[in-house]
Design a protein around this motif. Structure first.
Motif, PDB file in Angstrom:
ATOM      1  N   LEU A 120       0.831  -1.207   0.000  1.00 41.10           N
ATOM      2  CA  LEU A 120       0.000   0.000   0.000  1.00 41.10           C
ATOM      3  C   LEU A 120       0.870   1.263   0.000  1.00 41.10           C
ATOM      4  CD1 LEU A 120      -3.167   0.686   0.618  1.00 41.10           C
ATOM      5  CD2 LEU A 120      -2.255   1.326   2.841  1.00 41.10           C
ATOM      6  N   PHE A 132       2.435   7.768   6.905  1.00 42.96           N
ATOM      7  CA  PHE A 132       1.826   6.457   7.142  1.00 42.96           C
ATOM      8  C   PHE A 132       2.843   5.492   7.738  1.00 42.96           C
ATOM      9  CE2 PHE A 132      -1.359   7.919   4.043  1.00 42.96           C
ATOM     10  CZ  PHE A 132      -2.522   7.470   4.648  1.00 42.96           C
ATOM     11  N   TYR A 136       2.280   3.669  11.282  1.00 46.37           N
ATOM     12  CA  TYR A 136       2.134   2.220  11.399  1.00 46.37           C
ATOM     13  C   TYR A 136       3.223   1.615  12.278  1.00 46.37           C
ATOM     14  CZ  TYR A 136      -1.279   2.268   7.574  1.00 46.37           C
ATOM     15  OH  TYR A 136      -2.378   2.485   6.799  1.00 46.37           O
ATOM     16  N   ILE A 150      -3.676   0.406  27.561  1.00 47.58           N
ATOM     17  CA  ILE A 150      -4.587   0.848  26.504  1.00 47.58           C
ATOM     18  C   ILE A 150      -5.514  -0.286  26.071  1.00 47.58           C
ATOM     19  CG2 ILE A 150      -4.744   1.888  24.229  1.00 47.58           C
ATOM     20  CD1 ILE A 150      -1.875   2.824  24.553  1.00 47.58           C
ATOM     21  N   VAL A 154      -9.521  -1.206  25.418  1.00 47.35           N
ATOM     22  CA  VAL A 154     -10.075  -1.601  24.119  1.00 47.35           C
ATOM     23  C   VAL A 154     -10.915  -2.865  24.275  1.00 47.35           C
ATOM     24  CG1 VAL A 154      -9.475  -2.417  21.802  1.00 47.35           C
ATOM     25  CG2 VAL A 154      -8.189  -0.533  22.821  1.00 47.35           C
ATOM     26  N   ALA A 159     -17.405  -0.852  28.765  1.00 46.51           N
ATOM     27  CA  ALA A 159     -16.984   0.476  28.355  1.00 46.51           C
ATOM     28  C   ALA A 159     -15.881   0.408  27.293  1.00 46.51           C
ATOM     29  CB  ALA A 159     -16.504   1.270  29.568  1.00 46.51           C
ATOM     30  N   LEU A 161     -13.652   0.003  23.780  1.00 49.56           N
ATOM     31  CA  LEU A 161     -13.717   0.550  22.430  1.00 49.56           C
ATOM     32  C   LEU A 161     -14.239  -0.491  21.443  1.00 49.56           C
ATOM     33  CD1 LEU A 161     -12.886   3.221  21.069  1.00 49.56           C
ATOM     34  CD2 LEU A 161     -10.644   2.214  20.643  1.00 49.56           C
ATOM     35  N   TRP A 193      -1.254  -6.208  15.877  1.00 49.66           N
ATOM     36  CA  TRP A 193      -1.334  -4.738  15.903  1.00 49.66           C
ATOM     37  C   TRP A 193       0.001  -4.144  16.320  1.00 49.66           C
ATOM     38  CZ3 TRP A 193      -0.868  -1.218  20.005  1.00 49.66           C
ATOM     39  CH2 TRP A 193      -1.369   0.076  19.771  1.00 49.66           C
TER      40      TRP A 193
ATOM     41  N   GLY B  11      -5.611   3.014   3.534  1.00 49.91           N
ATOM     42  CA  GLY B  11      -4.503   3.544   4.320  1.00 49.91           C
ATOM     43  C   GLY B  11      -4.986   4.288   5.548  1.00 49.91           C
ATOM     44  N   VAL B  12      -5.991   5.119   5.363  1.00 53.04           N
ATOM     45  CA  VAL B  12      -6.499   5.919   6.478  1.00 53.04           C
ATOM     46  C   VAL B  12      -7.202   5.032   7.503  1.00 53.04           C
ATOM     47  CG1 VAL B  12      -8.159   7.705   7.105  1.00 53.04           C
ATOM     48  CG2 VAL B  12      -6.624   8.046   5.164  1.00 53.04           C
ATOM     49  N   GLY B  14      -6.418   1.974   8.187  1.00 54.47           N
ATOM     50  CA  GLY B  14      -5.303   1.381   8.929  1.00 54.47           C
ATOM     51  C   GLY B  14      -4.744   2.355   9.949  1.00 54.47           C
ATOM     52  N   LEU B  15      -4.633   3.605   9.507  1.00 56.41           N
ATOM     53  CA  LEU B  15      -4.132   4.663  10.383  1.00 56.41           C
ATOM     54  C   LEU B  15      -5.010   4.798  11.627  1.00 56.41           C
ATOM     55  CD1 LEU B  15      -1.707   6.497   9.777  1.00 56.41           C
ATOM     56  CD2 LEU B  15      -3.324   8.276   9.137  1.00 56.41           C
ATOM     57  N   VAL B  18      -4.553   1.917  14.030  1.00 54.49           N
ATOM     58  CA  VAL B  18      -3.318   2.004  14.811  1.00 54.49           C
ATOM     59  C   VAL B  18      -3.393   3.155  15.819  1.00 54.49           C
ATOM     60  CG1 VAL B  18      -0.856   2.527  14.673  1.00 54.49           C
ATOM     61  CG2 VAL B  18      -1.864   0.922  13.075  1.00 54.49           C
ATOM     62  N   ALA B  20      -6.130   5.008  16.976  1.00 54.54           N
ATOM     63  CA  ALA B  20      -7.262   5.208  17.890  1.00 54.54           C
ATOM     64  C   ALA B  20      -6.938   4.868  19.347  1.00 54.54           C
ATOM     65  CB  ALA B  20      -8.470   4.417  17.405  1.00 54.54           C
ATOM     66  N   PRO B  21      -6.311   3.704  19.617  1.00 58.00           N
ATOM     67  CA  PRO B  21      -6.004   3.418  21.020  1.00 58.00           C
ATOM     68  C   PRO B  21      -5.092   4.472  21.672  1.00 58.00           C
ATOM     69  CG  PRO B  21      -5.825   1.420  19.720  1.00 58.00           C
ATOM     70  CD  PRO B  21      -5.988   2.553  18.748  1.00 58.00           C
ATOM     71  N   PHE B  22      -4.138   4.992  20.879  1.00 58.89           N
ATOM     72  CA  PHE B  22      -3.255   6.026  21.423  1.00 58.89           C
ATOM     73  C   PHE B  22      -4.035   7.303  21.751  1.00 58.89           C
ATOM     74  CE2 PHE B  22       0.015   3.558  19.145  1.00 58.89           C
ATOM     75  CZ  PHE B  22       0.935   3.427  20.156  1.00 58.89           C
ATOM     76  N   TRP B  24      -7.159   7.578  22.301  1.00 58.90           N
ATOM     77  CA  TRP B  24      -8.051   7.315  23.427  1.00 58.90           C
ATOM     78  C   TRP B  24      -7.313   7.403  24.762  1.00 58.90           C
ATOM     79  CZ3 TRP B  24     -11.131   2.483  25.094  1.00 58.90           C
ATOM     80  CH2 TRP B  24     -12.380   2.904  25.586  1.00 58.90           C
ATOM     81  N   MET B  25      -6.086   6.892  24.762  1.00 54.56           N
ATOM     82  CA  MET B  25      -5.261   6.967  25.972  1.00 54.56           C
ATOM     83  C   MET B  25      -5.015   8.424  26.366  1.00 54.56           C
ATOM     84  SD  MET B  25      -1.238   5.910  26.218  1.00 54.56           S
ATOM     85  CE  MET B  25      -0.752   7.137  25.008  1.00 54.56           C
ATOM     86  N   PRO B  41     -18.886   4.590  26.286  1.00 57.27           N
ATOM     87  CA  PRO B  41     -17.753   5.481  26.573  1.00 57.27           C
ATOM     88  C   PRO B  41     -17.836   6.796  25.801  1.00 57.27           C
ATOM     89  CG  PRO B  41     -17.061   3.631  25.217  1.00 57.27           C
ATOM     90  CD  PRO B  41     -18.464   3.360  25.615  1.00 57.27           C
ATOM     91  N   TRP B  43     -15.900  10.056  23.901  1.00 58.63           N
ATOM     92  CA  TRP B  43     -14.669  10.243  23.141  1.00 58.63           C
ATOM     93  C   TRP B  43     -13.907  11.446  23.701  1.00 58.63           C
ATOM     94  CZ3 TRP B  43     -12.073   6.928  20.513  1.00 58.63           C
ATOM     95  CH2 TRP B  43     -11.076   7.340  19.644  1.00 58.63           C
TER      96      TRP B  43
END
Lengths: 315, 270
Positions: A120, A132, A136, A150, A154, A159, A161, A193, B11-12, B14-15, B18, B20-22, B24-25, B41, B43
Motif C-alpha cells: 500500500l 503512514f 504504522y 490501553i 479496548v 466500556a 472501544l 497490531w 490507508g487511512v 489502517g491509520l 493504529v 485510535a487506542p493512542f 483514546w489513551m 464510553p 470520546w
C-alpha cells in the motif's frame, strides 16, 4: 605510493589467521589492536550472555530451587529428571499447544498485514508515505506495559472501544480476556497490531529494491495488478519473506509479554505460553525445572528456524 | 487514477486502527474516574481535568521513576555505542585469529531466547550483590549482538584506503579507529543509539525482578505494579501513567524516525 602501502595491501587480501613471514609485523599489530577493541565486549558477553547460557544448561540437570539461590554450586545433579517432568506436565503441554496456536495463526497474520501495508505504501500512497510509515510503526516502539493499559480498555466488556464499535453494528461482543475461547485471539490481535510495523519496514526495503522495469514489463504483457503482484513481485520478494518469517517466528515462539501483562496465562491456562509457564516456575522457585523448559524452547526455536530456511529456500 | 481514492481510504482506515487506542489513551488521561467508567464510553473529555497528572507526579512519585528510566537508558546507550563500535570495527576491518569464530558466536546468540539466560543471570546478579542496584539494572544490557552486527555492517561499507592512508601516516591502529573511522559512522551510531535507548526505556521483565524497592523502579515497572496493585481501578491515573511512559518515546522516535527505519531495514532486527 610507498612500498609499505603495497605490503599492507597484500596483507589485507590474505585470508585471516594465516600470516606470512613478510606480513607478520603489521598483522601482529592488528591482532593486538583487534583484541583491545574486542575485549570489553568479550568480557561483558562472557559474563552476561555466554556464561548464563552455559549456566542454564548446567542448572537444567540439577534440583536447584530458590532456597539454593546463594549456593548454586551445592546442588544435586538429577540427570534428565527436569526434562521428563516438563514433558509430562499437563500445563506445559497446554503451554506448548498455546504457543503453537499463537505462532501458526499470529505469524501469517502479521506477515500479511505487514506485506499489505508495505505494498500500500510503496505502490499506492505516494503522497503521505512517510507519515503512514511512521504511524504504522508507532506501536513497535511503544512500551508493552502502556500497550496493556490501553488494550485493557479496548477489550473491556462494557466500556470498551471494541465492543462499542461492535455495538453499532448490532453485535454483542464477549468479555474478550475472560473468555476461554476469545482470550487467545484477543492476544493474537494485539500482537499483530503491535508488531506488523516491524516486518512492514523490511518489506518496504525489499519492495524498493525491485526495479520499476519489472512491473512495466508485466504491464506490457497485459498482466493485471494482482497477477503482477502474484507472479512478479512476490517471487522476487522471496528472500525478504523468508527473513521476516524467520525473525517473526523466532519472536513469536517466545510469546511472553502479552499474556504476562494481560491475562497472566488465564483464564484456566488458555493463554499460558511456554515462556510464560517458564517464568511462573521461576516465580515458584523451581529454577532447575524452569531452565529445562527454557532449553526445550530453545531447541524448538532452532529446529523451526532450520525448517523455515529449508522450506522457503527451495521450490 | 480512479483507484487512488480507495487506496488512500484503506490507508487511512489502517491509520485509525493504529492510532485510535493512542488517541483514546491521551484523551482518557484528562477524564475523571466517573467518565472513564461511563457506558457507552465518551470520546472527548466532558469535564477535562489534569488531576490524574497531579496525582501521578505528586502522590505516585513518577518523577523519580522517570529519572531512573532516563539514567539506565542513557548509560546502556553509551555502553552500546562505545563497546559495539569498538568490536564492530575489529570484526569488519582488522585481521586477527578467531575473528570468524567470534562473529559466528555473537550472531548465534541472537537466536537464543531471553528466557534461557534469565534464571542463571538472576542467580548470578543476586549473588554478586547487585540485585536492587543500578549496576544490576544496567550491566546485562551494556552490549548487544544486534549492535555489533549493525556496526560491523556499517564499518564494512567504509573504504579500506582510509585505513591504509592512516597507516602510511604512522597513525596507530587504535588511532585510526578513533580519529579516522569512528567519526564516519555517525549515521550508524545515531541508529544504534536511538534503538538502544528505546529498547532500554521499554525494557520490562529484567527491571521488574531486579528492582525490588520503589526507589529503583523504572517507568514500565512502576506502571505495571500500579495497574495490578491497589491502584488497579484508578483508570485515570493509569492512562496518565501510560502517557508519561509513551510520549517521550514517541517524540524521540518522530525526531529520529529516519534512523530507526534505516536500522531496521539494514539489519532486519529490532
Amino acid at each position: 605510493m610507498s612500498t609499505a602501502t603495497l605490503q599492507e595491501k597484500s596483507a589485507r587480501v590474505r585470508p585471516p589467521g594465516r600470516p606470512s613471514a613478510r606480513g607478520r609485523r603489521p598483522l601482529d599489530r592488528q591482532t593486538l589492536a583487534a583484541w583491545i577493541l574486542a575485549l570489553p565486549f568479550v568480557l561483558l558477553f562472557l559474563a552476561f550472555s555466554a556464561g548464563p547460557v552455559i549456566g542454564s544448561l548446567g542448572m537444567s540437570f540439577t534440583d536447584i530451587k530458590q532456597r539454593d539461590l546463594r549456593t548454586p554450586f551445592a546442588v544435586n545433579g538429577v540427570g534428565i529428571e527436569n526434562y521428563v517432568k516438563a514433558l509430562s506436565d499437563e500445563t506445559f503441554r497446554r503451554a506448548a499447544l498455546n504457543t503453537a496456536y499463537f505462532v501458526v495463526v499470529g505469524v501469517p497474520l502479521t506477515l500479511v498485514a505487514a506485506l499489505g501495508a508495505a505494498v500500500l505504501l510503496d505502490r499506492g500512497v505516494k503522497k503521505f508515505q512517510s507519515l503512514f510509515k511512521v504511524a504504522y510503526y508507532l506501536p513497535v516502539v511503544t512500551s508493552i506495559v502502556a500497550i496493556a493499559v490501553i488494550w485493557r480498555f479496548v477489550l473491556s466488556p462494557d466500556a470498551g472501544l471494541l465492543n462499542t464499535v461492535l455495538g453499532w453494528v448490532g453485535i454483542d461482543g464477549p468479555n474478550w480476556l475472560a473468555s476461554k475461547t476469545w482470550a487467545m485471539p484477543s492476544l493474537i490481535a494485539m500482537a499483530v497490531w503491535r508488531n506488523f510495523g516491524s516486518a512492514m519496514i523490511i518489506f518496504l526495503a525489499g519492495l524498493q529494491g525491485i526495479p520499476q522495469s519489472v512491473e512495466e514489463a508485466g504491464q506490457l504483457d497485459g498482466a493485471g495488478s494482482w497477477q503482477r503482484f502474484r507472479y512478479l513481485i512476490l517471487p522476487l520478494l522471496r528472500p525478504t519473506v523468508l527473513f521476516t518469517s524467520v525473525v517473526t517466528g523466532i519472536g513469536y515462539l517466545q510469546f511472553f509479554e502479552e499474556p504476562f501483562v494481560m491475562t497472566q496465562g488465564g483464564p484456566l491456562n488458555s493463554t499460558v505460553s511456554v515462556s510464560m509457564y517458564t517464568y511462573q516456575q521461576f516465580g515458584f522457585g523451581n529454577y532447575g525445572l524452569a531452565t529445562a523448559m527454557s532449553y526445550l524452547l530453545f531447541v524448538v526455536i532452532a529446529v523451526v528456524t532450520f525448517i523455515q530456511f529449508r522450506l522457503l529456500r527451495e521450490k | 487514477m480512479r483507484r487512488t481514492w480507495w487506496i488512500y481510504l484503506i490507508g487511512v482506515l489502517g491509520l485509525i486502527a493504529v492510532a485510535a487506542p493512542f488517541v483514546w489513551m491521551l484523551l482518557g488521561s484528562f477524564k475523571t474516574q466517573g467518565e472513564l467508567l461511563r457506558v457507552p464510553p465518551t470520546w472527548w473529555p466532558q469535564e477535562p481535568t489534569t488531576r490524574n497528572y497531579g496525582d501521578l507526579f505528586g502522590k505516585a512519585n513518577f518523577p523519580h521513576y522517570f529519572l531512573n528510566s532516563t539514567l539506565v537508558a542513557l548509560v546502556v546507550t553509551a555502553g552500546n555505542l562505545i563497546f559495539c563500535s569498538m568490536i564492530g570495527y575489529a570484526l569488519a576491518k582488522l585481521r586477527f585469529k578467531g575473528r570468524n569464530a567470534l562473529f559466528v558466536l555473537v550472531m548465534a546468540t541472537l537466536m537464543i531466547p531471553g528466557m534461557v539466560t534469565f534464571v542463571p543471570l538472576f542467580v548470578m546478579v543476586t549473588n554478586a550483590g547487585l540485585a536492587n542496584s543500578y549496576p544490576g539494572l544496567i550491566l546485562p544490557f551494556l552490549v548487544s549482538p544486534f549492535g555489533v552486527f549493525l556496526m560491523r555492517q556499517f564499518f564494512s561499507g567504509l573504504p579500506d584506503d582510509l585505513i591504509d592512508a592512516g597507516r602510511v601516516d604512522g597513525t596507530s591502529e587504535l588511532g585510526i579507529f578513533a580519529r579516522i573511522m569512528l567519526p564516519l559512522t555517525r549515521p550508524a551510531l545515531a541508529t544504534l543509539g536511538i534503538l538502544t535507548f528505546l529498547g532500554s526505556w521499554n525494557n520490562f521483565l529484567w527491571p521488574l525482578v531486579i528492582a525490588q524497592t520503589e526507589d529503583k523502579y523504572t517507568l514500565p515497572v512502576a506502571l505495571a505494579l500500579y495497574s495490578t496493585g491497589q491502584n488497579a481501578q484508578n483508570f485515570g491515573l493509569l492512562m496518565a501513567g501510560a502517557v508519561v511512559v509513551v510520549v517521550p518515546v514517541l517524540v524521540m522516535f518522530l525526531a529520529f524516525q529516519r534512523h530507526v527505519t534505516k536500522g531496521i531495514a539494514i539489519t532486519g532486527l529490532k
